[in-house]
Design a protein around this motif. Structure first.
Motif, PDB file in Angstrom:
ATOM      1  N   THR A 311     -18.877  10.701 -11.868  1.00  0.00           N
ATOM      2  CA  THR A 311     -17.596  11.037 -12.401  1.00  0.00           C
ATOM      3  C   THR A 311     -17.631  11.346 -13.835  1.00  0.00           C
ATOM      4  O   THR A 311     -16.630  12.248 -14.180  1.00  0.00           O
ATOM      5  CB  THR A 311     -16.526  10.108 -12.030  1.00  0.00           C
ATOM      6  N   LEU A 312     -18.425  10.981 -14.639  1.00  0.00           N
ATOM      7  CA  LEU A 312     -18.318  11.071 -16.198  1.00  0.00           C
ATOM      8  C   LEU A 312     -18.290  12.492 -16.527  1.00  0.00           C
ATOM      9  O   LEU A 312     -17.496  12.762 -17.309  1.00  0.00           O
ATOM     10  CB  LEU A 312     -19.263  10.214 -16.923  1.00  0.00           C
ATOM     11  N   ILE A 313     -19.209  13.422 -15.939  1.00  0.00           N
ATOM     12  CA  ILE A 313     -19.226  14.727 -16.481  1.00  0.00           C
ATOM     13  C   ILE A 313     -19.013  15.561 -15.349  1.00  0.00           C
ATOM     14  O   ILE A 313     -19.693  16.656 -15.092  1.00  0.00           O
ATOM     15  CB  ILE A 313     -20.530  14.914 -17.382  1.00  0.00           C
ATOM     16  N   ALA A 314     -18.316  15.260 -14.296  1.00  0.00           N
ATOM     17  CA  ALA A 314     -18.042  16.058 -12.874  1.00  0.00           C
ATOM     18  C   ALA A 314     -17.671  17.387 -13.458  1.00  0.00           C
ATOM     19  O   ALA A 314     -16.842  17.557 -14.351  1.00  0.00           O
ATOM     20  CB  ALA A 314     -16.884  15.329 -12.179  1.00  0.00           C
ATOM     21  N   PRO A 315     -18.178  18.423 -12.627  1.00  0.00           N
ATOM     22  CA  PRO A 315     -18.646  18.445 -11.335  1.00  0.00           C
ATOM     23  C   PRO A 315     -20.203  18.108 -11.405  1.00  0.00           C
ATOM     24  O   PRO A 315     -20.984  17.984 -10.514  1.00  0.00           O
ATOM     25  CB  PRO A 315     -18.537  19.651 -10.801  1.00  0.00           C
ATOM     26  N   GLN A 316     -20.953  17.914 -12.793  1.00  0.00           N
ATOM     27  CA  GLN A 316     -22.213  17.925 -12.764  1.00  0.00           C
ATOM     28  C   GLN A 316     -22.662  16.228 -12.635  1.00  0.00           C
ATOM     29  O   GLN A 316     -21.762  15.299 -12.803  1.00  0.00           O
ATOM     30  CB  GLN A 316     -22.705  18.167 -14.130  1.00  0.00           C
ATOM     31  N   ASP A 317     -23.649  15.885 -12.113  1.00  0.00           N
ATOM     32  CA  ASP A 317     -24.360  14.638 -11.911  1.00  0.00           C
ATOM     33  C   ASP A 317     -24.879  13.951 -13.186  1.00  0.00           C
ATOM     34  O   ASP A 317     -26.147  14.860 -13.547  1.00  0.00           O
ATOM     35  CB  ASP A 317     -25.198  14.554 -10.758  1.00  0.00           C
ATOM     36  N   LEU A 318     -24.712  13.072 -13.762  1.00  0.00           N
ATOM     37  CA  LEU A 318     -25.527  12.598 -14.838  1.00  0.00           C
ATOM     38  C   LEU A 318     -26.363  11.863 -14.272  1.00  0.00           C
ATOM     39  O   LEU A 318     -26.427  10.873 -13.379  1.00  0.00           O
ATOM     40  CB  LEU A 318     -24.305  11.557 -15.547  1.00  0.00           C
ATOM     41  N   PRO A 319     -27.793  12.003 -14.677  1.00  0.00           N
ATOM     42  CA  PRO A 319     -28.786  11.190 -14.147  1.00  0.00           C
ATOM     43  C   PRO A 319     -28.702   9.666 -14.444  1.00  0.00           C
ATOM     44  O   PRO A 319     -28.275   9.403 -15.302  1.00  0.00           O
ATOM     45  CB  PRO A 319     -30.034  11.613 -14.976  1.00  0.00           C
ATOM     46  N   ILE A 320     -28.773   8.919 -13.215  1.00  0.00           N
ATOM     47  CA  ILE A 320     -28.331   7.688 -13.217  1.00  0.00           C
ATOM     48  C   ILE A 320     -28.945   6.759 -14.162  1.00  0.00           C
ATOM     49  O   ILE A 320     -28.423   5.901 -14.972  1.00  0.00           O
ATOM     50  CB  ILE A 320     -28.537   7.103 -11.918  1.00  0.00           C
ATOM     51  N   GLY A 321     -30.377   7.190 -14.652  1.00  0.00           N
ATOM     52  CA  GLY A 321     -31.148   6.344 -15.615  1.00  0.00           C
ATOM     53  C   GLY A 321     -30.133   6.385 -16.833  1.00  0.00           C
ATOM     54  O   GLY A 321     -30.449   5.558 -17.722  1.00  0.00           O
ATOM     55  N   ILE A 322     -29.724   7.498 -17.197  1.00  0.00           N
ATOM     56  CA  ILE A 322     -29.136   7.740 -18.421  1.00  0.00           C
ATOM     57  C   ILE A 322     -27.714   6.733 -18.415  1.00  0.00           C
ATOM     58  O   ILE A 322     -27.548   6.037 -19.521  1.00  0.00           O
ATOM     59  CB  ILE A 322     -28.577   9.111 -18.698  1.00  0.00           C
TER      60      ILE A 322
END
Ligand SMILES: Nc1ncnc2c1ncn2[C@@H]1O[C@H](COP(=O)(O)OP(=O)(O)OP(=O)(O)O)[C@@H](O)[C@H]1O
Ligand SMILES: [Mg+2]
Lengths: 339, 261
Positions: A311-322
């Motif tokens: 959700t943070l930079i929706a609609p893009q997916d933030l890599p979960i590791g970050i």
């Protein structure tokens, strides 16, 4: 003050299980396409055969059940597994900073993936990258154990050093290949370096679930050995443990589990390092009590971090590791300051 | 009752093996059933190393360590842990184990892989903690205890192991005079076969049935405290002068160190 009484402990485990379940359900509502929470519960109910129909579209149903549900579950499994592995490794190495990536598994996975992308192509369809990552993980872990091995003895210090050394060499290779290779390769390999839950499908979930279950059982069987080793080699021997055997069993168990998790989700950092500490604060360091709680907290943590990542930079997916590194780091700092 | 026999033992760390430099050599030692045996010697003489051979940690290069005629190294680690308990100066890492957790570890060699502590285990743990005077701190964090309290917790762990042979490495060294006497008195009353190393020769004289003197990896004397603790031998082994007379109340030897003015 950690929880000591048996009744309180049972309550805590049940409570955590409940919270995890509710979290998984709630997490289904988050994402670029908005689906109200009430509909999410309805869709899940329908899929489980508990009810039929409701005021949601076919598309919403597909998004929730086929895309989000496996992803949320994979997040819970991976988080639980990494926390479990971290807990066990911190005990055998008597090092509170040990984490699942200690055995060089993550760099091996990245190398496996990059080699396949650059030189082999899709040798096994969708599974070629995860498979390559798993083989790479096994390779690097074998290498680390071989380097650390000294005439059949494995000391924690040597293992830590061997893990660091092998990781550096493998990462150097990965970076070299990426630097000289093409853009396409670096994009798909970045996934293993930063971590992500995008590979989640219903068809593959059984694998991490089975591995997590077996890993938990194996480590619970070794729990007394972990307690003893945490106290030192002499104590462990005087309590009847074959120290070398316990160490090797723990390393092999944790490395295999990490290998599977990393192959499916990349190198997600911080969960395995941080959650064991949190769990110890809740229930103390006795491993028969600690391991289940650690796993539950790990699962819970990663489910919510994944929500943030989506959700943070929706609609893009933030890599979960970050996301884990950022959220985890801030959380840890807050915890330290509060003490 | 259990007897420990060490016969012609030789040991050295792997690193020194090639140079044929033995840290322990030709050790012959016997602890009879129910006997309380002390091991004394200067720093670095090999006391700790010898005790490690006796609890199946250091594998001997030559010779034998046996318990009632069973070679320890022919048995599984668990077998010896069911019979031998050890009090060391190795404390658990400050990871948050409670006193009760640490003591409960002593039950390990008697339990199955997944078995929890049963009612009998819990009672034994509680009684033993009371016996060492720590009943009211059993839920405390082990790491926060004082050195002497830790030592007593480790003794409690060894006792719940229900051993037939106790091995103690400098058991009194963190304790105040009262607990030194209480602990050794308690151990004597248990009547277990015991092998313990000492630096305080007066305590060794007061509580041991027999003493062995180790110097430079070899046993140089053995016998009752009165036989072993002579001014001449103390000078030979420790290089210091002492006045040895008899304890006015109890009759065992009393050592008074003579300091240079
Ligand atoms: N693993 C090892 N590697 C090298 N040297 C060792 C090893 N273990 C013991 N030693 C050496 O062996 C000697 C005997 O050590 P040990 O600990 O048995 O002495 P000790 O009699 O217990 O001394 P102290 O009274 O100081 O406790 C020492 O000189 C020590 O440095
Ligand atoms: Mg010593």
């Amino acid at each position: 003050m950690p929880i000591r009484s048996v009744a309180a402990y049972r309550l805590l485990v049940l409570g955590l299980l409940g919270v995890l379940l509710v979290s998984c359900m709630t997490a289904l509502a988050f994402g670029p396409a908005s689906v109200p929470v009430s509909n999410v519960w309805g869709i899940v109910g329908e899929q489980l055969g508990l009810r039929s129909g409701g005021d949601w579209t076919q598309g919403q149903s597909r998004i929730v059940w086929l895309i989000r549900a496996p992803r949320v579950l994979l997040g819970a499994l991976v988080g639980a597994g990494l926390a479990l592995v971290g807990t066990a490794l911190q005990a055998v190495t008597r090092n509170p900073l040990a984490d699942p990536h200690l055995l060089g598994v993550s760099s091996g996975a990245a190398l496996g993936a990059v080699l396949v992308v650059l030189f082999l192509g899709d040798f096994a369809g969708v599974f070629s990258l995860p498979l390559a990552a798993f083989i790479g993980a096994l390779g690097s872990m074998t290498l680390v154990l071989a380097v650390a091995n000294q005439q059949g003895r494995l000391s924690s210090e040597r293992l830590l050093l061997a893990g660091v050394a092998v990781s550096f060499v493998l990462m150097a290779l990965v970076n070299l290949l990426l630097y000289t290779g093409d853009q396409h390769a670096s994009n798909s390999v970045m996934f293993w370096m930063l971590g992500g839950l995008g590979l989640a499908r219903w068809e593959i979930l059984w694998l991490p679930a089975l591995c997590l279950l077996l890993g938990l059982l194996a480590l619970l069987a070794l729990a007394r050995g972990l307690n003893a080793l945490m106290s030192g080699e002499h104590t462990a021997v005087s309590l009847g443990f074959n120290v070398q055997a316990v160490r090797v069993q723990v390393f092999v168990c944790t490395a295999l589990l990490t290998g599977v998790l990393v192959a499916l989700s990349g190198a997600i950092g911080f969960v395995g390092l941080m959650l064991p500490h949190l769990a110890r604060r809740l229930v103390g360091a006795e491993h028969r009590r600690l391991l289940p709680v650690s796993a539950l907290l790990g699962g819970l943590f990663l489910v919510w971090v994944d929500v943030a990542a989506r959700t943070l930079i929706a609609p893009q997916d933030l890599p979960i590791g970050i996301a884990t590194a950022a959220i985890g780091g801030v959380f840890f700092i807050a915890l330290l300051r509060r003490r | 009752m259990t007897a420990l026999t060490i016969h012609q033992l030789r040991w050295t760390p792997t690193a020194l093996e090639r140079r044929q430099h033995w840290l322990l050599n030709g050790i012959d030692l016997h602890v009879a059933a129910g006997e309380f045996v002390g091991l004394i010697g200067p720093n670095g003489s090999g006391k700790t190393s010898l005790l490690r051979c006796a609890y199946r940690f250091n594998p001997p290069l030559a010779g034998q360590v046996s318990l009632d005629g069973n070679d320890l190294w022919q048995q599984r680690p668990r077998w010896s842990a069911q019979r031998i308990a050890v009090v060391l100066q190795e404390f658990p890492q400050a990871f948050g184990l409670t006193v009760a957790d640490v003591v409960a570890m002593g039950r390990t060699p008697h339990q199955g892989m997944f078995a929890g502590d049963n009612e009998a285990d819990r009672q034994l743990i509680e009684q033993t903690l009371d016996a060492v005077g720590l009943g009211d701190v059993h839920q405390h964090d082990f790491a926060t205890l004082s050195g002497g309290e830790k030592q007593r917790v480790l003794l409690a762990r060894a006792l719940v192991q229900q051993p037939r042979l106790l091995i103690l490495d400098e058991p009194t060294n963190h304790l105040d005079p009262r607990y030194q006497l209480e602990l050794l008195g308690h151990l004597r009353r248990l009547g277990l076969s015991t092998l313990a190393s000492f630096h305080d020769l007066n305590l060794a004289a007061a509580f041991c049935d027999r003493l062995y003197v180790i110097d430079n990896g070899c046993l140089v004397a053995s016998g009752t405290p009165a036989e072993v603790l002579t001014a001449e031998r103390l000078h030979q082994v420790f290089g210091v002068h002492a006045l040895v007379d008899t304890h006015p109340l109890a009759g065992y030897p009393r050592i008074t160190w003579i300091t240079e003015p």
